[in-house]
Scaffold this motif. Structure first.
Motif, PDB file in Angstrom:
ATOM      1  N   LEU A   1      -2.264 -42.137 -39.945  1.00 32.48           N
ATOM      2  CA  LEU A   1      -3.373 -41.914 -40.866  1.00 32.48           C
ATOM      3  C   LEU A   1      -4.711 -41.804 -40.151  1.00 32.48           C
ATOM      4  O   LEU A   1      -5.554 -40.971 -40.510  1.00 32.48           O
ATOM      5  CB  LEU A   1      -3.427 -43.035 -41.915  1.00 32.48           C
ATOM      6  N   GLU A   2      -4.916 -42.661 -39.155  1.00 35.94           N
ATOM      7  CA  GLU A   2      -6.182 -42.657 -38.428  1.00 35.94           C
ATOM      8  C   GLU A   2      -6.079 -41.887 -37.104  1.00 35.94           C
ATOM      9  O   GLU A   2      -7.028 -41.848 -36.331  1.00 35.94           O
ATOM     10  CB  GLU A   2      -6.602 -44.101 -38.126  1.00 35.94           C
ATOM     11  N   LEU A   3      -4.909 -41.275 -36.862  1.00 36.83           N
ATOM     12  CA  LEU A   3      -4.689 -40.553 -35.608  1.00 36.83           C
ATOM     13  C   LEU A   3      -4.386 -39.087 -35.901  1.00 36.83           C
ATOM     14  O   LEU A   3      -4.718 -38.570 -36.961  1.00 36.83           O
ATOM     15  CB  LEU A   3      -3.534 -41.211 -34.842  1.00 36.83           C
ATOM     16  N   ALA A   4      -3.730 -38.426 -34.960  1.00 36.38           N
ATOM     17  CA  ALA A   4      -3.348 -37.028 -35.159  1.00 36.38           C
ATOM     18  C   ALA A   4      -2.164 -36.938 -36.125  1.00 36.38           C
ATOM     19  O   ALA A   4      -1.378 -37.879 -36.237  1.00 36.38           O
ATOM     20  CB  ALA A   4      -2.969 -36.407 -33.813  1.00 36.38           C
ATOM     21  N   PRO A   5      -2.025 -35.823 -36.837  1.00 41.15           N
ATOM     22  CA  PRO A   5      -0.891 -35.663 -37.755  1.00 41.15           C
ATOM     23  C   PRO A   5       0.442 -35.807 -37.032  1.00 41.15           C
ATOM     24  O   PRO A   5       0.559 -35.527 -35.837  1.00 41.15           O
ATOM     25  CB  PRO A   5      -1.071 -34.236 -38.286  1.00 41.15           C
ATOM     26  N   LEU A   6       1.435 -36.242 -37.745  1.00 41.74           N
ATOM     27  CA  LEU A   6       2.771 -36.440 -37.193  1.00 41.74           C
ATOM     28  C   LEU A   6       3.456 -35.070 -37.117  1.00 41.74           C
ATOM     29  O   LEU A   6       4.015 -34.579 -38.084  1.00 41.74           O
ATOM     30  CB  LEU A   6       3.566 -37.397 -38.080  1.00 41.74           C
ATOM     31  N   SER A   7       3.418 -34.453 -35.933  1.00 41.19           N
ATOM     32  CA  SER A   7       3.807 -33.053 -35.790  1.00 41.19           C
ATOM     33  C   SER A   7       5.289 -32.804 -36.075  1.00 41.19           C
ATOM     34  O   SER A   7       5.648 -31.747 -36.599  1.00 41.19           O
ATOM     35  CB  SER A   7       3.463 -32.561 -34.382  1.00 41.19           C
ATOM     36  N   ARG A   8       6.163 -33.737 -35.761  1.00 44.71           N
ATOM     37  CA  ARG A   8       7.597 -33.472 -35.907  1.00 44.71           C
ATOM     38  C   ARG A   8       8.012 -33.348 -37.377  1.00 44.71           C
ATOM     39  O   ARG A   8       9.067 -32.783 -37.679  1.00 44.71           O
ATOM     40  CB  ARG A   8       8.427 -34.562 -35.211  1.00 44.71           C
TER      41      ARG A   8
ATOM     42  N   ALA B   1      -3.241 -51.150 -44.059  1.00 48.24           N
ATOM     43  CA  ALA B   1      -3.817 -49.817 -43.858  1.00 48.24           C
ATOM     44  C   ALA B   1      -4.681 -49.423 -45.062  1.00 48.24           C
ATOM     45  O   ALA B   1      -4.338 -49.715 -46.204  1.00 48.24           O
ATOM     46  CB  ALA B   1      -2.705 -48.796 -43.658  1.00 48.24           C
ATOM     47  N   PRO B   2      -5.829 -48.771 -44.812  1.00 49.15           N
ATOM     48  CA  PRO B   2      -6.733 -48.361 -45.907  1.00 49.15           C
ATOM     49  C   PRO B   2      -6.183 -47.140 -46.643  1.00 49.15           C
ATOM     50  O   PRO B   2      -6.677 -46.024 -46.511  1.00 49.15           O
ATOM     51  CB  PRO B   2      -8.033 -48.035 -45.167  1.00 49.15           C
TER      52      PRO B   2
ATOM     53  N   ILE C   1     -13.764 -41.817 -59.293  1.00 48.28           N
ATOM     54  CA  ILE C   1     -14.252 -42.857 -58.384  1.00 48.28           C
ATOM     55  C   ILE C   1     -13.098 -43.713 -57.899  1.00 48.28           C
ATOM     56  O   ILE C   1     -12.992 -44.046 -56.711  1.00 48.28           O
ATOM     57  CB  ILE C   1     -15.314 -43.727 -59.086  1.00 48.28           C
ATOM     58  N   ALA C   2     -12.187 -44.057 -58.812  1.00 45.98           N
ATOM     59  CA  ALA C   2     -11.039 -44.883 -58.444  1.00 45.98           C
ATOM     60  C   ALA C   2     -10.175 -44.188 -57.399  1.00 45.98           C
ATOM     61  O   ALA C   2      -9.653 -44.828 -56.486  1.00 45.98           O
ATOM     62  CB  ALA C   2     -10.215 -45.208 -59.685  1.00 45.98           C
ATOM     63  N   ARG C   3     -10.046 -42.873 -57.529  1.00 47.46           N
ATOM     64  CA  ARG C   3      -9.225 -42.134 -56.569  1.00 47.46           C
ATOM     65  C   ARG C   3      -9.858 -42.115 -55.188  1.00 47.46           C
ATOM     66  O   ARG C   3      -9.165 -41.996 -54.178  1.00 47.46           O
ATOM     67  CB  ARG C   3      -9.016 -40.688 -57.053  1.00 47.46           C
TER      68      ARG C   3
ATOM     69  N   ALA D   1      -9.932 -45.662 -51.845  1.00 47.26           N
ATOM     70  CA  ALA D   1      -9.208 -45.781 -50.582  1.00 47.26           C
ATOM     71  C   ALA D   1      -9.470 -44.523 -49.755  1.00 47.26           C
ATOM     72  O   ALA D   1      -9.390 -43.407 -50.273  1.00 47.26           O
ATOM     73  CB  ALA D   1      -7.720 -45.947 -50.836  1.00 47.26           C
ATOM     74  N   PRO D   2      -9.774 -44.671 -48.467  1.00 43.59           N
ATOM     75  CA  PRO D   2     -10.077 -43.492 -47.640  1.00 43.59           C
ATOM     76  C   PRO D   2      -8.877 -42.573 -47.424  1.00 43.59           C
ATOM     77  O   PRO D   2      -9.039 -41.407 -47.079  1.00 43.59           O
ATOM     78  CB  PRO D   2     -10.560 -44.088 -46.315  1.00 43.59           C
ATOM     79  N   HIS D   3      -7.673 -43.109 -47.579  1.00 42.50           N
ATOM     80  CA  HIS D   3      -6.469 -42.301 -47.383  1.00 42.50           C
ATOM     81  C   HIS D   3      -5.538 -42.447 -48.580  1.00 42.50           C
ATOM     82  O   HIS D   3      -5.558 -43.455 -49.286  1.00 42.50           O
ATOM     83  CB  HIS D   3      -5.720 -42.734 -46.111  1.00 42.50           C
ATOM     84  N   SER D   4      -4.711 -41.422 -48.765  1.00 42.93           N
ATOM     85  CA  SER D   4      -3.709 -41.456 -49.826  1.00 42.93           C
ATOM     86  C   SER D   4      -2.436 -40.790 -49.323  1.00 42.93           C
ATOM     87  O   SER D   4      -2.492 -39.754 -48.647  1.00 42.93           O
ATOM     88  CB  SER D   4      -4.223 -40.726 -51.068  1.00 42.93           C
ATOM     89  N   LEU D   5      -1.303 -41.406 -49.606  1.00 40.54           N
ATOM     90  CA  LEU D   5      -0.003 -40.815 -49.305  1.00 40.54           C
ATOM     91  C   LEU D   5       0.699 -40.536 -50.629  1.00 40.54           C
ATOM     92  O   LEU D   5       0.993 -41.457 -51.390  1.00 40.54           O
ATOM     93  CB  LEU D   5       0.835 -41.756 -48.436  1.00 40.54           C
TER      94      LEU D   5
END
Length: 546
Positions: free
Chosen positions: A96-103, A53-54, A15-17, A20-24
């Protein structure tokens, strides 16, 4: 800890993991740390705090593709980013909330990831190695609880035997047979030792596992202790692995805190505790009797066998010794069953093998593949082949105790028997690729110098023989050798391998023997023509350039 308490802890961690909606996830194993991944992690934490940022930022273990570090994974989506620097952090967080960083994207569809099969490394890159609750959340210590509450020691040994697991530290001795021998041996006390004294040049398998998933090794050792009747264990790690030492110590403290180590483990009558012992970096301490002497506070030198440690080991008591990867396989075998593990690999070499793939190959890193995969598949598909337009020449497996395998055996399946048949060994899992810029005489000289320097000096064949072999190889590389020297080198190979006390001396000639077997023409060129085709050696440099 009761089954109910373990289940509650696992659910709470899960649950703790998800809060947050995102994780880096930033790789903080040694490979990426040398490329300043800690600075990337710190920058990400500051940017997330600044922007609100979430997202949560976590340090995780080795992700495998070390040559493209620092590596960062964005979840959900399992998006892998390579060569990340602190300057890239604002874009990463913004994406995070957009498209992946392609480069910076590193596609997961490539063979490096798709051709692997993760057992030992299944958690590496996904959990924080210093957080025991994350290990519990993905099923950690469930195998231990099952073993202690539902299986007898004899049933566990039978399961390990049926799985076909063989020791991953070198010779491939059947693990279940070794466990059974220790279980039957009689002594006032018994011990379990994890050999993490990884000293082969180019090898970093055990280090990565300890840095990335230390609780997995602890769980395997505790299960082993229960199976053989031991109540005390030691993890022997070389001092050159300070990060591994730190994380193992943290894991031991946390395991004690939650009741997985100490007295009445998991509310049973089983008591078991672990301590870490730090070695001084002597390669010979990878040999089990020398390792035992070092733990006892003596000089790390081998002794004749028998008796074997299984009957008379640490403090003359029955002792089980396996390496890091062997213990790390145990929890998966007990969770998924012996038949599952035995279905992987070849008829005689079951399961997977972790390799440190390095040298002249595009994708340098940590890999895990099923036994029986060919050298060509490992080097050219997973490894991406030889870079910069050069040709593959040989691959050295098994460290200084192994051999150099030429191009004609690229389709050789990687298992214990096949490697032995061509003059090499599995070893602990080092795999060094060489291209056409390598001089095989110089390669043999390099490994002989290593063995000569690491010889403990206890027996004359190894102490004097390796020095004489190194001297002969040096003559060949500087252009002063004769054909008589070549004959003498071959005679010394036989003498040293046949009469040395321990595995270091017995296997020291292997790189020389394998290069003589497959690259004899290069030796003859050095002696008769005073020529090094690779231009590496000092013999007749003018002729080489011509």
């Amino acid at each position: 800890m009761t089954p109910e308490e373990l289940e509650a802890l696992a659910k709470g961690s899960q649950i703790a993991r998800r809060q947050a909606p995102h994780s880096l996830n930033v790789c903080v194993a040694a490979g990426c740390l040398t490329l300043h991944s800690e600075e990337v992690k710190k920058s990400l934490e500051e940017e997330v705090k600044r922007t609100g940022a979430p997202c949560r930022v976590r340090g995780v273990g080795c992700m495998g593709l070390c040559s493209l570090g620092p590596l960062v994974v964005s979840e959900p989506g399992d998006l892998l980013y390579k060569n990340v620097t602190p300057a890239d952090v604002p874009e990463l967080v913004g994406a995070l909330e957009l498209a992946p960083l392609s480069r910076l994207r590193c596609p997961r569809e490539q063979a490096f990831f798709q051709r692997q099969l993760h057992v030992v490394t299944e958690n590496s890159g996904y959990i924080d190695p210093e957080d025991i609750e994350e290990y519990v959340a993905i099923g950690g210590y469930q195998a231990l609880l099952h073993a202690l509450t539902e299986k007898s020691p004899a049933q566990i040994i039978l399961e390990i035997s049926k799985s076909g697991l063989r020791g991953r530290g070198g010779a491939g001795y059947p693990t279940g047979l070794k466990w059974g021998t220790v279980a039957k041996s009689v002594g006032a006390a018994k011990y379990v030792i994890c050999n993490a004294d990884e000293g082969d040049p180019g090898a970093f398998m055990d280090r990565s596992v300890l840095e990335s998933d230390p609780h997995r090794v602890l769980e395997g050792m505790i299960i082993a202790g229960y199976a053989v009747g031991a109540n005390c264990g030691f993890i022997y790690v070389r001092a050159e692995y300070p990060l591994a030492v730190k994380r193992v110590n943290t894991a031991i403290r946390n395991a004690r805190r939650l009741g997985f180590l100490g007295t009445q483990i998991c509310n049973t009558q089983f008591n078991f505790d672990l301590e870490i012992r730090i070695g001084g970096g002597a390669f010979v301490c990878g040999e089990e009797t020398a390792l035992i002497a070092s733990i006892e506070g003596k000089r790390g030198t081998p002794r004749p066998r028998p008796p074997y440690p299984a009957q008379s080991g640490l403090w003359v008591m029955p002792t089980l010794i396996n390496n890091v990867e062997t213990f790390a396989n145990v929890p998966s075998i007990l969770r998924r069953g012996a038949d599952w593990f035995a279905s992987i690999g070849t008829p005689k070499s079951k399961g997977t093998k972790v390799f440190a793939l390095s040298g002249k190959v595009r994708n340098v890193g940590l890999i895990e593949v099923p036994m029986g995969m060919t050298l060509r598949q490992i080097i050219f598909e997973i490894g991406g082949g030889v870079p910069e337009g050069h040709r593959f020449k040989a691959v050295q497996t098994g460290g200084p105790s192994g051999g150099c395998i030429p191009e004609q055996y690229l389709d050789l399946p990687v298992d214990y028997e096949s490697l032995r048949d061509v003059g090499s060994i599995m070893g602990s899992g080092g795999m060094i690729v060489m291209d056409d810029t390598a001089c095989m005489v110089n390669v043999a000289r390099y490994f002989m110098e290593f063995c000569m320097s690491e010889s403990c000096g206890k027996c004359i064949p190894c102490r004097a023989g390796t020095a004489q072999m190194f001297e002969l190889l040096t003559r060949m590389t500087d252009g002063s050798a004769t054909l008589r020297d070549l004959q003498l080198l071959e005679e010394l190979c036989d003498m040293v391998s046949s009469t040395s006390l321990c595995g270091l001396g017995q296997s020291a000639p292997n790189p020389v023997l394998s290069t003589l077997r497959y690259f004899r023409d290069e030796y003859l060129e050095h002696i008769e023509q005073k020529r090094c085709r690779a231009g590496v050696c000092t013999c007749s440099p003018a002729e080489v350039s011509a």
